[in-house]
Design an enzyme around this catalytic site. Structure first.
Site, PDB file in Angstrom:
ATOM      1  N   GLU A 195      28.152   2.039 136.765  1.00  0.00           N
ATOM      2  CA  GLU A 195      29.173   2.172 135.718  1.00  0.00           C
ATOM      3  C   GLU A 195      30.577   1.814 136.205  1.00  0.00           C
ATOM      4  O   GLU A 195      31.363   1.207 135.463  1.00  0.00           O
ATOM      5  CB  GLU A 195      29.186   3.605 135.157  1.00  0.00           C
ATOM      6  N   GLY A 214      22.707   4.507 132.575  1.00  0.00           N
ATOM      7  CA  GLY A 214      22.034   5.454 131.692  1.00  0.00           C
ATOM      8  C   GLY A 214      20.530   5.509 131.936  1.00  0.00           C
ATOM      9  O   GLY A 214      19.892   6.536 131.657  1.00  0.00           O
ATOM     10  N   GLU A 245      20.177   7.857 134.697  1.00  0.00           N
ATOM     11  CA  GLU A 245      20.547   9.183 134.176  1.00  0.00           C
ATOM     12  C   GLU A 245      19.407   9.773 133.341  1.00  0.00           C
ATOM     13  O   GLU A 245      19.132  10.972 133.403  1.00  0.00           O
ATOM     14  CB  GLU A 245      21.825   9.077 133.330  1.00  0.00           C
ATOM     15  N   ALA A 250      22.930   2.079 129.354  1.00  0.00           N
ATOM     16  CA  ALA A 250      23.422   2.089 127.978  1.00  0.00           C
ATOM     17  C   ALA A 250      23.547   0.642 127.516  1.00  0.00           C
ATOM     18  O   ALA A 250      23.588  -0.277 128.336  1.00  0.00           O
ATOM     19  CB  ALA A 250      24.784   2.767 127.940  1.00  0.00           C
TER      20      ALA A 250
HETATM   21  N1  3HC Z   1      23.424  -3.658 127.859  1.00  0.00           N
HETATM   22  C1  3HC Z   1      23.327  -4.746 127.064  1.00  0.00           C
HETATM   23  N2  3HC Z   1      22.831  -5.925 127.495  1.00  0.00           N
HETATM   24  C2  3HC Z   1      22.407  -5.997 128.767  1.00  0.00           C
HETATM   25  C3  3HC Z   1      22.477  -4.893 129.642  1.00  0.00           C
HETATM   26  C4  3HC Z   1      23.001  -3.679 129.132  1.00  0.00           C
HETATM   27  N3  3HC Z   1      23.077  -2.584 129.895  1.00  0.00           N
HETATM   28  N4  3HC Z   1      21.995  -5.274 130.848  1.00  0.00           N
HETATM   29  C5  3HC Z   1      21.619  -6.560 130.727  1.00  0.00           C
HETATM   30  N5  3HC Z   1      21.867  -7.001 129.466  1.00  0.00           N
HETATM   31  C6  3HC Z   1      21.567  -8.321 128.907  1.00  0.00           C
HETATM   32  C7  3HC Z   1      22.355  -9.433 129.577  1.00  0.00           C
HETATM   33  O1  3HC Z   1      23.598  -9.609 128.961  1.00  0.00           O
HETATM   34  C8  3HC Z   1      21.436 -10.619 129.378  1.00  0.00           C
HETATM   35  O2  3HC Z   1      21.614 -11.052 128.061  1.00  0.00           O
HETATM   36  P1  3HC Z   1      21.517 -12.606 127.701  1.00  0.00           P
HETATM   37  O3  3HC Z   1      20.136 -13.017 128.054  1.00  0.00           O
HETATM   38  O4  3HC Z   1      21.848 -12.657 126.263  1.00  0.00           O
HETATM   39  O5  3HC Z   1      22.531 -13.275 128.581  1.00  0.00           O
HETATM   40  C9  3HC Z   1      20.045 -10.016 129.473  1.00  0.00           C
HETATM   41  O6  3HC Z   1      20.221  -8.621 129.230  1.00  0.00           O
HETATM   42  C10 3HC Z   1      19.383 -10.180 130.817  1.00  0.00           C
HETATM   43  O7  3HC Z   1      20.298  -9.740 131.826  1.00  0.00           O
HETATM   44  P2  3HC Z   1      20.487 -10.559 133.183  1.00  0.00           P
HETATM   45  O8  3HC Z   1      20.741 -11.998 132.879  1.00  0.00           O
HETATM   46  O9  3HC Z   1      21.495  -9.829 133.999  1.00  0.00           O
HETATM   47  O10 3HC Z   1      19.015 -10.430 133.800  1.00  0.00           O
HETATM   48  P3  3HC Z   1      18.552 -10.167 135.282  1.00  0.00           P
HETATM   49  O11 3HC Z   1      17.092 -10.120 135.216  1.00  0.00           O
HETATM   50  O12 3HC Z   1      19.227 -11.117 136.232  1.00  0.00           O
HETATM   51  O13 3HC Z   1      19.114  -8.708 135.660  1.00  0.00           O
HETATM   52  C11 3HC Z   1      19.568  -6.360 135.381  1.00  0.00           C
HETATM   53  C12 3HC Z   1      18.640  -7.560 135.010  1.00  0.00           C
HETATM   54  C13 3HC Z   1      19.446  -6.064 136.866  1.00  0.00           C
HETATM   55  C14 3HC Z   1      19.107  -5.186 134.576  1.00  0.00           C
HETATM   56  C15 3HC Z   1      21.029  -6.731 135.036  1.00  0.00           C
HETATM   57  O14 3HC Z   1      21.062  -7.210 133.703  1.00  0.00           O
HETATM   58  C16 3HC Z   1      22.006  -5.621 135.138  1.00  0.00           C
HETATM   59  O15 3HC Z   1      22.437  -5.310 136.209  1.00  0.00           O
HETATM   60  N6  3HC Z   1      22.418  -5.036 133.987  1.00  0.00           N
HETATM   61  C17 3HC Z   1      23.500  -4.122 133.878  1.00  0.00           C
HETATM   62  C18 3HC Z   1      23.196  -2.758 134.371  1.00  0.00           C
HETATM   63  C19 3HC Z   1      24.376  -1.848 134.135  1.00  0.00           C
HETATM   64  O16 3HC Z   1      25.500  -2.131 134.453  1.00  0.00           O
HETATM   65  N7  3HC Z   1      24.067  -0.670 133.558  1.00  0.00           N
HETATM   66  C20 3HC Z   1      25.030   0.328 133.309  1.00  0.00           C
HETATM   67  C21 3HC Z   1      25.432   0.292 131.885  1.00  0.00           C
HETATM   68  S1  3HC Z   1      26.687   1.469 131.542  1.00  0.00           S
HETATM   69  C22 3HC Z   1      25.840   2.920 131.254  1.00  0.00           C
HETATM   70  O17 3HC Z   1      24.650   2.955 131.403  1.00  0.00           O
HETATM   71  C23 3HC Z   1      26.660   4.076 130.796  1.00  0.00           C
HETATM   72  C24 3HC Z   1      25.948   5.376 130.886  1.00  0.00           C
HETATM   73  O18 3HC Z   1      26.387   6.080 131.996  1.00  0.00           O
HETATM   74  C25 3HC Z   1      26.162   6.196 129.667  1.00  0.00           C
END
Ligand code: 3HC
Length: 672
Positions: free
Chosen positions: A124, A101, A104, A62
């Site tokens: 999450e 997500g 998912e 998400a």
């Molecule tokens: N939402 C919004 N922005 C995100 C994001 C997300 N889920 N994931 C990454 N970004 C953004 C980062 O803030 C960063 O932005 P910036 O360049 O402005 O700083 C950019 O994307 C690149 O991210 P990274 O610097 O972390 O890049 P990497 O290549 O090192 O890593 C990744 C990529 C492995 C995808 C890492 O970004 C990551 O782990 N992201 C988070 C994943 C996460 O926690 N997902 C769960 C979200 S909650 C959810 O999905 C709820 C659902 O159940 C409904």
């Protein structure tokens, strides 16, 4: 730009999500996906669909930036429900990351194929929430309840081969995922296979209870962990639709919690910290070979982390026994790594970066830097790993102060994520980019700091520990302070930390500073008294606590209490009880006050950098988001009152920080 590109190939609708940088499932993506699935349902010539991600990754989840705002339709569960309900099979083709997500979404499809380099996971819980689009219900139908508890509560990221073994993926392909997905959709095996109709695999109640206990312990029983366990268990006990509705309701409640806001703040703060301020050159000096001077615990750890990141490393120490032992250790652990054990100073001439990690003593360090000056090649970066020593004084020992930088690693250096990158007064502008790029390649979180006593972390920790010492004299025992701060969430209280790291280090420093200390400043002599009695902490089985049987005594003993009580008497203090809340607030406001000063002095660039340092280097609870984020959630008046309390407790020489500068939200706090 369209967030979803659709094309038709061999009667298959290819839906490519295109929302750089990580294809997060923002509202626009969800809406476009829903429309595409409706089209797939409606157009009779289409036999199936493929969902994939453009660029480097499938879908990272998400859009976390949306979490601070009210949700806007269509919500993800609605989109995933449409995918499952679509009469035609849909394949998820994964590469890069399928997280949260994103996974998912894949689990709502009828088949999942992936490139071998893909990682999948439901992180999450690390954001203080639970999966909110069926993750807690579909995953256990594939893996069983205990594995789902383990994966969801830890947020673990699995490599594709491990995910295949657990049944999360159906197939790993070497390349051409589209081709493989189209073949499947044209094969006789192609059919609707919704995960939601599968029965949850049978498991014993003992196995589930074991997974539950392990998850609670590892996840410190945080609310999201408790909620995730309950949600996953519902997969086996109530109908899918009902459990899905519960999951979403819990997700929404947790999403709005202060804990989730703090964890989101940390997520963005960690990324923001690695960014250089505008105005500094962004291009780092090229680094391939790193020389590490000093083969003790710190030097060995730094060499290890550099080798693990693929650098060529030259290790040197004047103590030949220590050097060969450290070299052997590293070769056993990393047999493929490019390691040279240097014979003499001359061997460091190859290095693009030299990191000194010798004893924390100015004269010793200056001596090393004179040698570096003589032997390092022109343009090599000369870095000192120090926690307190003034970078400029070290740089002054060389004829090239412009090449000198501080790199403060935390022990154990190959494990701890934090790296303070310290610019000296004369450091060349491109050294900042060089230090930060080096830290990122080590997979650390580098934070840029100015050259001030203790940089960011130790300066704040010092203020905090000093305030805790005042509380001893005022009426608390070490266990009162430690218990209160551990209850707040610190990994360890300050006196347990002091015992663990050894009181003699602080004692030596106090003695060195004795002549310059203003006699009017409040000074608590307890630590010196303990050391004078040979109580150096854990290593001598006694410090603030006793460790006779290898374990910490629950409280301080009579000797320690007598030393503390005597200190109170000498200062003319009538000891009085301090409540856990009073202890917590005094300790925290001491941190906040110092943080405000660090920002005002420009030692820290952003309030959120301070949070990153405290969480990653000093055991500050991540779910509270660091001292600056904590302060931003407090009433201004209460903070000012707390400042009055520590101002009175500190007395002469107290410096009151300007809270305005800290409480103005910074860019790193944008998502809370
Ligand atoms: N939402 C919004 N922005 C995100 C994001 C997300 N889920 N994931 C990454 N970004 C953004 C980062 O803030 C960063 O932005 P910036 O360049 O402005 O700083 C950019 O994307 C690149 O991210 P990274 O610097 O972390 O890049 P990497 O290549 O090192 O890593 C990744 C990529 C492995 C995808 C890492 O970004 C990551 O782990 N992201 C988070 C994943 C996460 O926690 N997902 C769960 C979200 S909650 C959810 O999905 C709820 C659902 O159940 C409904």
């Amino acid at each position: 730009m369209d967030k979803l590109q659709t094309t038709i190939r061999n009667d298959v609708l290819i839906m490519e999500i295109s929302n750089p940088p990580v294809n997060a499932l923002s509202q626009a993506v969800r809406a476009a996906l829903l429309a595409a699935v409706q089209r797939l349902t409606a157009e009779p010539q289409l036999r199936g669909g493929i969902i994939l991600g453009a660029g480097n990754t499938f879908v990272a989840g998400a859009d976390i930036k949306e979490f601070g705002q009210p949700p806007t339709p269509p919500l993800l569960p609605e989109v995933l429900g449409a995918i499952e309900a679509c009469p035609k099979p849909i394949v998820a083709a994964l590469h890069g990351a399928a997280l949260g997500g994103g996974l998912e979404l894949a689990l709502a499809c009828d088949a999942r194929i992936a490139l071998a380099s893909t990682v999948v996971g439901l992180p999450e819980v690390t954001l203080g929430i639970i999966p909110g689009a069926g993750g807690t219900q579909r995953l256990p139908r594939l893996t069983g309840i205990s594995t789902a508890i383990k994966l969801i509560c830890s947020g673990e990221r699995l490599q594709a081969d491990a995910a295949l073994k657990l049944g999360i993926l159906d197939e790993i392909v070497a390349d051409d995922m589209q081709g493989a997905a189209i073949s499947w959709l044209h094969s006789t095996a192609s059919c609707k296979r919704p995960v939601s109709v599968l029965r949850v695999p049978q498991e014993t109640t003992e196995d589930i209870a074991k997974a539950e206990q392990a998850a609670l312990k590892a996840g410190k029983s945080r609310p999201a962990v408790i909620a995730a366990i309950a949600a996953v268990k519902e997969a086996a006990s109530i109908p899918f639709a009902e459990a899905l509705a519960h999951e979403r309701a819990v997700f929404e409640t947790l999403r709005a919690s202060p804990e989730a806001a703090a964890l989101r703040h940390m997520f963005f703060a960690e990324r923001e910290a690695t960014r250089l301020p505008a105005g500094l050159p962004q291009t780092p000096r090229p680094i391939q070979t790193v020389a590490v001077i000093g083969a003790g615990t710190m030097g060995g750890g730094i060499a290890r982390t550099a080798l693990e990141a693929g650098y060529t490393v030259i290790l040197f120490d004047q103590n030949k026994d220590l050097l060969s032992q450290a070299g052997e250790n590293l070769r056993t652990k990393l047999p493929q790594a490019q390691l040279t054990v240097a014979e003499s100073w001359a061997d460091i001439a190859q290095a693009d970066l030299v990191i000194e990690a010798v004893f924390e003593d100015l004269a010793v360090k200056q001596d090393v830097f004179r040698k570096l000056d003589a032997h390092a090649k022109p343009g090599a970066v000369l870095a000192t790993n120090t926690s307190y020593i003034d970078i400029d004084t070290v740089a002054a020992a060389t004829k090239r102060p412009e090449d000198v930088l501080g790199l403060h690693f935390f022990s154990p250096a190959h494990v701890m994520k934090l790296l303070e990158v310290v610019r000296g007064t004369h450091s060349a502008p491109d050294l900042a980019a060089t230090g930060m790029a080096f830290g990122k390649r080590l997979k650390k979180i580098p934070v840029l700091c100015g050259n001030a006593f203790g940089f960011i972390g130790n300066r704040i920790y010092n203020a905090y520990r000093t305030q805790c010492e005042f509380m001893l004299e005022d009426g608390a025992w070490p266990e009162d302070v430690d218990t209160a701060l551990e209850a707040f969430g610190f990994a360890m209280g300050p006196f347990s930390v002091a015992d663990l790291s050894g009181l003699d280090i602080a004692w030596r420093m106090r003695k060195a500073n004795a002549t310059t200390r203003n006699p009017r400043s409040r000074y608590v002599p307890v630590l010196d008294e303990l050391c004078e009695r040979g109580r150096f902490g854990r290593k001598t089985n006694a410090g603030y606590y006793n460790y006779a049987d290898g374990k910490r005594s629950s409280g301080s003993d009579e000797t320690v209490r007598a030393i503390i009580a005597e200190a109170s008497t000498k200062r003319g203090i009538t000891r009085h009880e301090l409540t856990p809340e009073a202890i917590q607030r005094r300790a925290l406001i001491a941190m906040v006050n110092e943080a405000a000063q660090l920002l005002a002095e420009g030692v820290a660039q952003r309030a959120s950098d301070i949070d990153v340092v405290l969480v990653h280097g000093y055991g500050f609870p991540r779910w509270i988001g660091g001292p600056a984020h904590w302060a931003q959630g407090q009433e201004r008046e209460t903070l000012e009152r707390d400042l009055d309390i520590i101002a009175a407790a500190t007395g002469f020489g107290f410096v009151r920080g300007d809270l305005d500068i800290l409480l103005n939200k910074t860019k790193g706090d944008n998502a809370s």
